[in-house]
Enzyme design. Structure first.
Site, PDB file in Angstrom:
ATOM      1  N   GLY A  12      13.235  73.055 -15.042  1.00 26.87           N
ATOM      2  CA  GLY A  12      13.793  71.795 -14.547  1.00 26.87           C
ATOM      3  C   GLY A  12      14.938  71.935 -13.558  1.00 26.87           C
ATOM      4  O   GLY A  12      15.732  71.006 -13.404  1.00 26.87           O
ATOM      5  N   ARG A  61      -8.707  65.911 -20.006  1.00 26.90           N
ATOM      6  CA  ARG A  61      -7.833  65.583 -18.878  1.00 26.90           C
ATOM      7  C   ARG A  61      -7.677  64.076 -18.703  1.00 26.90           C
ATOM      8  O   ARG A  61      -6.579  63.578 -18.425  1.00 26.90           O
ATOM      9  CB  ARG A  61      -8.371  66.223 -17.601  1.00 26.90           C
ATOM     10  N   ILE A  88      -2.578  70.140 -13.461  1.00 31.15           N
ATOM     11  CA  ILE A  88      -3.332  69.496 -12.380  1.00 31.15           C
ATOM     12  C   ILE A  88      -3.669  68.072 -12.797  1.00 31.15           C
ATOM     13  O   ILE A  88      -4.112  67.828 -13.926  1.00 31.15           O
ATOM     14  CB  ILE A  88      -4.606  70.305 -12.066  1.00 31.15           C
ATOM     15  N   LEU A  89      -3.434  67.142 -11.882  1.00 31.71           N
ATOM     16  CA  LEU A  89      -3.666  65.731 -12.175  1.00 31.71           C
ATOM     17  C   LEU A  89      -4.995  65.290 -11.571  1.00 31.71           C
ATOM     18  O   LEU A  89      -5.362  65.720 -10.474  1.00 31.71           O
ATOM     19  CB  LEU A  89      -2.510  64.902 -11.607  1.00 31.71           C
ATOM     20  N   HIS A 105       6.611  72.550  -3.624  1.00 35.40           N
ATOM     21  CA  HIS A 105       5.744  73.714  -3.842  1.00 35.40           C
ATOM     22  C   HIS A 105       6.420  74.951  -3.255  1.00 35.40           C
ATOM     23  O   HIS A 105       6.945  74.908  -2.133  1.00 35.40           O
ATOM     24  CB  HIS A 105       4.384  73.481  -3.180  1.00 35.40           C
TER      25      HIS A 105
HETATM   26  C1  GAR Z   1       9.536  75.670  -8.636  1.00 38.97           C
HETATM   27  O1  GAR Z   1       9.612  76.836  -7.868  1.00 38.97           O
HETATM   28  C2  GAR Z   1       8.460  74.746  -8.095  1.00 38.97           C
HETATM   29  O2  GAR Z   1       8.335  74.775  -6.703  1.00 38.97           O
HETATM   30  C3  GAR Z   1       7.229  75.342  -8.728  1.00 38.97           C
HETATM   31  O3  GAR Z   1       7.622  75.681 -10.031  1.00 38.97           O
HETATM   32  C4  GAR Z   1       9.024  75.970 -10.042  1.00 38.97           C
HETATM   33  C5  GAR Z   1       9.651  75.082 -11.072  1.00 38.97           C
HETATM   34  O4  GAR Z   1      11.016  75.385 -11.233  1.00 38.97           O
HETATM   35  N1  GAR Z   1       6.156  74.408  -8.729  1.00 38.97           N
HETATM   36  C6  GAR Z   1       4.887  74.764  -8.569  1.00 38.97           C
HETATM   37  O5  GAR Z   1       4.528  75.905  -8.474  1.00 38.97           O
HETATM   38  C7  GAR Z   1       3.931  73.591  -8.563  1.00 38.97           C
HETATM   39  N2  GAR Z   1       2.683  74.011  -8.050  1.00 38.97           N
HETATM   40  P1  GAR Z   1      11.996  74.329 -11.882  1.00 38.97           P
HETATM   41  O6  GAR Z   1      11.340  73.883 -13.189  1.00 38.97           O
HETATM   42  O7  GAR Z   1      13.244  75.102 -12.142  1.00 38.97           O
HETATM   43  O8  GAR Z   1      12.169  73.201 -10.928  1.00 38.97           O
END
Ligand code: GAR
Length: 213
Positions: A12, A61, A88-89, A105
Site C-alpha cells: 500500500g 471471478r 485481474i478484473l 504499473h
Molecule cells: C507497485 O509497484 C505497483 O506499480 C505494482 O505493485 C506495486 C505495489 O506496491 N502494481 C502492479 O504490478 C499492478 N500490475 P504498493 O502496494 O506499495 O503500492
C-alpha cells in the site's frame, strides 16, 4: 469535492502516497481483496475507512467482481484508483467504471505488461525503465496512458534496486494524475485517448545514457 476509492492488495505504499499528497479530494475508502494486506493498517492509522472483499470467499471471478462492485458503489466514488491491486478484473467490471478507473504499473507501458516487470527489464537489457499511470480498459495494462516517469537502468542494478527507484517515481506521478482528475483537468476522451488540460508539463526529456555526451 470529488471522492476517491483506492483498491490495494498488499503493502500500500502508492495508496499512502495518494493519502499524503493532500489532494483536494475525499478518500472515501480503501478496499483490499486480501485480509492480510499491510496497507490496511496504514489506512486505519490515517483514519480512512477500510473494507475487505476477500477473494478467498469468491472463487468465481464474476462473484468476486460483483462483491467488489457492491463495496465500491456504496461510496459512489468519482474515481477508483488501483494501487498495487493484484487481481485481474473482468470485462463487465472494467466497462462499468470506464473513464473512472485508473492504475499505476511498474514499467513504461506498453513494454512489460503483467508481472515481474523489473526482472524482465533487466533480462532484456533496457537502458531506460519506469512507470505508467493509465486508464484501465478490458485489455490488461493497455489502457490510455496518462503519465509516465522514466529512469536510467544502472549497470549494477538488481531487481530490488530498480524496483525501489521506480517505486519512488510511482509515488510522484500517481498523485499527480489523480490531482489532474480530481481537479477536472483529465478525462478519458471519446476517441479512446486522454484529454488533459493545463497539466503543467515541464517538457523535460530523459536521454538514453551515452546519447547526450
Ligand atoms: C507497485 O509497484 C505497483 O506499480 C505494482 O505493485 C506495486 C505495489 O506496491 N502494481 C502492479 O504490478 C499492478 N500490475 P504498493 O502496494 O506499495 O503500492
Amino acid at each position: 469535492m470529488k471522492s476517491l476509492v483506492i483498491l490495494i492488495s498488499g503493502r500500500g505504499s502508492n495508496m499512502q502516497a495518494l493519502v499524503e499528497a493532500k489532494l483536494s479530494a475525499r478518500i472515501a475508502a480503501i478496499i483490499s481483496n486480501r485480509a492480510d494486506a499491510e496497507g490496511l493498517e496504514a489506512a486505519k492509522r490515517h483514519g480512512i475507512e477500510t473494507r475487505v472483499v476477500n477473494q478467498l470467499s469468491y472463487p468465481r471471478r464474476e462473484a468476486f467482481d460483483a462483491a467488489l462492485t457492491d463495496a465500491i458503489d456504496a461510496y459512489d466514488p468519482d474515481l477508483i484508483a488501483l494501487a498495487g491491486f493484484m487481481r485481474i478484473l473482468g470485462e463487465d467490471f472494467v466497462n462499468r467504471y470506464q473513464g473512472k478507473l485508473i492504475n499505476v504499473h511498474p514499467s513504461l507501458l506498453p513494454a512489460f505488461p503483467g508481472l515481474n516487470t523489473h526482472r524482465r527489464a533487466l533480462q532484456e537489457g533496457v537502458k531506460i525503465h519506469g512507470c505508467t499511470v493509465h486508464f484501465v480498459t478490458a485489455q490488461m495494462d493497455r489502457g490510455p496512458i496518462i503519465i509516465q516517469a522514466a529512469i536510467q537502468v544502472l549497470p549494477d542494478d538488481t531487481e530490488q534496486t530498480l524496483a525501489a527507484r521506480v517505486l519512488q517515481e510511482e509515488h510522484r506521478i500517481y498523485p499527480e494524475a489523480v490531482r489532474w482528475f480530481t481537479e477536472g483537468r483529465l478525462r478519458l476522451a471519446s476517441t479512446g485517448g486522454i484529454d488533459v488540460g493545463n497539466a503543467g508539463f515541464d517538457g523535460s526529456v530523459l536521454y538514453s545514457p551515452g546519447l547526450c555526451k
